[in-house]
Design a protein around this motif. Structure first.
Motif, PDB file in Angstrom:
ATOM      1  N   GLY A 181       0.795  -1.223   0.000  1.00 22.72           N
ATOM      2  CA  GLY A 181       0.000   0.000   0.000  1.00 22.72           C
ATOM      3  C   GLY A 181       0.824   1.269   0.000  1.00 22.72           C
ATOM      4  O   GLY A 181       0.269   2.364  -0.005  1.00 22.72           O
ATOM      5  N   ASP A 182       2.136   1.149  -0.016  1.00 20.40           N
ATOM      6  CA  ASP A 182       3.007   2.329  -0.043  1.00 20.40           C
ATOM      7  C   ASP A 182       2.806   3.045  -1.366  1.00 20.40           C
ATOM      8  O   ASP A 182       3.108   2.504  -2.431  1.00 20.40           O
ATOM      9  N   ARG A 183       2.286   4.238  -1.298  1.00 20.07           N
ATOM     10  CA  ARG A 183       1.975   4.999  -2.514  1.00 20.07           C
ATOM     11  C   ARG A 183       3.218   5.395  -3.291  1.00 20.07           C
ATOM     12  O   ARG A 183       3.146   5.775  -4.455  1.00 20.07           O
ATOM     13  N   SER A 184       4.391   5.300  -2.650  1.00 17.94           N
ATOM     14  CA  SER A 184       5.628   5.680  -3.345  1.00 17.94           C
ATOM     15  C   SER A 184       6.353   4.468  -3.938  1.00 17.94           C
ATOM     16  O   SER A 184       7.447   4.630  -4.476  1.00 17.94           O
TER      17      SER A 184
ATOM     18  N   VAL B   1      -3.824  -2.649  -5.467  1.00 21.04           N
ATOM     19  CA  VAL B   1      -3.944  -1.914  -4.210  1.00 21.04           C
ATOM     20  C   VAL B   1      -4.068  -0.416  -4.459  1.00 21.04           C
ATOM     21  O   VAL B   1      -4.777   0.288  -3.741  1.00 21.04           O
ATOM     22  N   ALA B   2      -3.410   0.072  -5.483  1.00 25.42           N
ATOM     23  CA  ALA B   2      -3.330   1.519  -5.734  1.00 25.42           C
ATOM     24  C   ALA B   2      -4.691   2.188  -5.828  1.00 25.42           C
ATOM     25  O   ALA B   2      -4.855   3.316  -5.368  1.00 25.42           O
ATOM     26  N   GLY B   3      -5.676   1.522  -6.392  1.00 22.78           N
ATOM     27  CA  GLY B   3      -6.988   2.126  -6.565  1.00 22.78           C
ATOM     28  C   GLY B   3      -7.943   1.907  -5.408  1.00 22.78           C
ATOM     29  O   GLY B   3      -9.128   2.230  -5.515  1.00 22.78           O
ATOM     30  N   ALA B   4      -7.462   1.369  -4.313  1.00 22.98           N
ATOM     31  CA  ALA B   4      -8.326   1.094  -3.165  1.00 22.98           C
ATOM     32  C   ALA B   4      -8.824   2.394  -2.542  1.00 22.98           C
ATOM     33  O   ALA B   4      -8.147   3.425  -2.612  1.00 22.98           O
ATOM     34  N   PRO B   5      -9.974   2.343  -1.913  1.00 21.69           N
ATOM     35  CA  PRO B   5     -10.479   3.530  -1.219  1.00 21.69           C
ATOM     36  C   PRO B   5      -9.524   3.967  -0.107  1.00 21.69           C
ATOM     37  O   PRO B   5      -8.835   3.137   0.503  1.00 21.69           O
TER      38      PRO B   5
ATOM     39  N   PRO C 134      -9.946   4.804   3.007  1.00 19.98           N
ATOM     40  CA  PRO C 134     -10.020   4.130   4.310  1.00 19.98           C
ATOM     41  C   PRO C 134      -9.298   2.770   4.325  1.00 19.98           C
ATOM     42  O   PRO C 134      -8.695   2.402   5.334  1.00 19.98           O
ATOM     43  N   VAL C 135      -9.332   2.061   3.219  1.00 17.90           N
ATOM     44  CA  VAL C 135      -8.635   0.767   3.148  1.00 17.90           C
ATOM     45  C   VAL C 135      -7.123   0.997   3.137  1.00 17.90           C
ATOM     46  O   VAL C 135      -6.377   0.302   3.827  1.00 17.90           O
ATOM     47  N   LEU C 136      -6.671   1.986   2.360  1.00 18.15           N
ATOM     48  CA  LEU C 136      -5.242   2.309   2.343  1.00 18.15           C
ATOM     49  C   LEU C 136      -4.770   2.770   3.714  1.00 18.15           C
ATOM     50  O   LEU C 136      -3.668   2.406   4.152  1.00 18.15           O
ATOM     51  N   ASP C 137      -5.597   3.549   4.404  1.00 18.49           N
ATOM     52  CA  ASP C 137      -5.242   3.989   5.756  1.00 18.49           C
ATOM     53  C   ASP C 137      -5.161   2.801   6.712  1.00 18.49           C
ATOM     54  O   ASP C 137      -4.265   2.733   7.549  1.00 18.49           O
ATOM     55  N   ALA C 138      -6.104   1.854   6.575  1.00 19.95           N
ATOM     56  CA  ALA C 138      -6.093   0.656   7.423  1.00 19.95           C
ATOM     57  C   ALA C 138      -4.857  -0.191   7.126  1.00 19.95           C
ATOM     58  O   ALA C 138      -4.265  -0.777   8.039  1.00 19.95           O
ATOM     59  N   LEU C 139      -4.454  -0.268   5.846  1.00 22.95           N
ATOM     60  CA  LEU C 139      -3.219  -0.980   5.498  1.00 22.95           C
ATOM     61  C   LEU C 139      -2.006  -0.309   6.139  1.00 22.95           C
ATOM     62  O   LEU C 139      -1.130  -0.995   6.680  1.00 22.95           O
ATOM     63  N   ALA C 140      -1.961   1.012   6.086  1.00 23.63           N
ATOM     64  CA  ALA C 140      -0.843   1.735   6.694  1.00 23.63           C
ATOM     65  C   ALA C 140      -0.795   1.474   8.201  1.00 23.63           C
ATOM     66  O   ALA C 140       0.283   1.216   8.764  1.00 23.63           O
TER      67      ALA C 140
END
Length: 162
Positions: A72-75, A87-91, A93-99
């Protein structure tokens, strides 16, 4: 990762240093790369993948983990970005939960959450992360090593044109 797919025969004929360099693009573990190179010639992708899996040991895990970005690292760039494409297109809140899950995982186990992400969506990877947080450290290292072997298999397939 190498842009032009090689044949296994061409890999078998590379100078050892170049072959190791190529394998380190697949997996950052130097001992693993040396052992795989030392086992040449392979002659086929299946033989190379089998030898690569057999060569991978827990001693390689920390070096290999250092070469992997967080899920989920956007970089994330290159191969990791492609493997985590779903993963890149996930909402958000899901990306935040992954972080948040990545932080909890790293606090618990002392290394990044490693999972073969290719073709898996963010919700699936998050559920897997949460389940693996219940593992004891020895079990989790074993699971991470199996995931690394799966990642290496896929990456070798891409490098060698499969």
């Amino acid at each position: 990762m190498t842009a032009v797919a090689l044949t296994v025969g061409a890999f078998d004929d590379l100078p050892a240093a170049r072959a190791e360099e190529l394998l380190r693009e697949v997996c950052a573990a130097p001992r693993w790369a040396r052992q795989v190179v030392a086992g040449r010639p392979y002659g086929s992708l299946a033989a190379l993948q089998s030898a690569a899996a057999a060569a991978l040991t827990e001693a390689d895990l920390d070096a290999a983990l250092a070469g992997h970005p967080r899920i989920g690292d956007r970089s994330a760039r290159g191969t990791a970005r492609r493997e985590q494409g779903a993963v890149a297109g996930a909402p958000t809140p899901v990306l935040d939960a992954l972080a948040e899950g990545n932080r909890a995982y790293e606090e618990r186990f002392g290394h990044v959450y490693l999972v073969c992400a290719s073709g898996r969506d963010a919700e699936d990877l998050l559920a897997t992360l949460r389940a693996r947080l219940g593992n004891d450290p020895a079990t989790e290292r074993s699971v991470a090593l199996a995931e690394l072997a799966a990642i290496n298999r896929l990456r070798l397939g891409r490098v060698f044109g499969a």
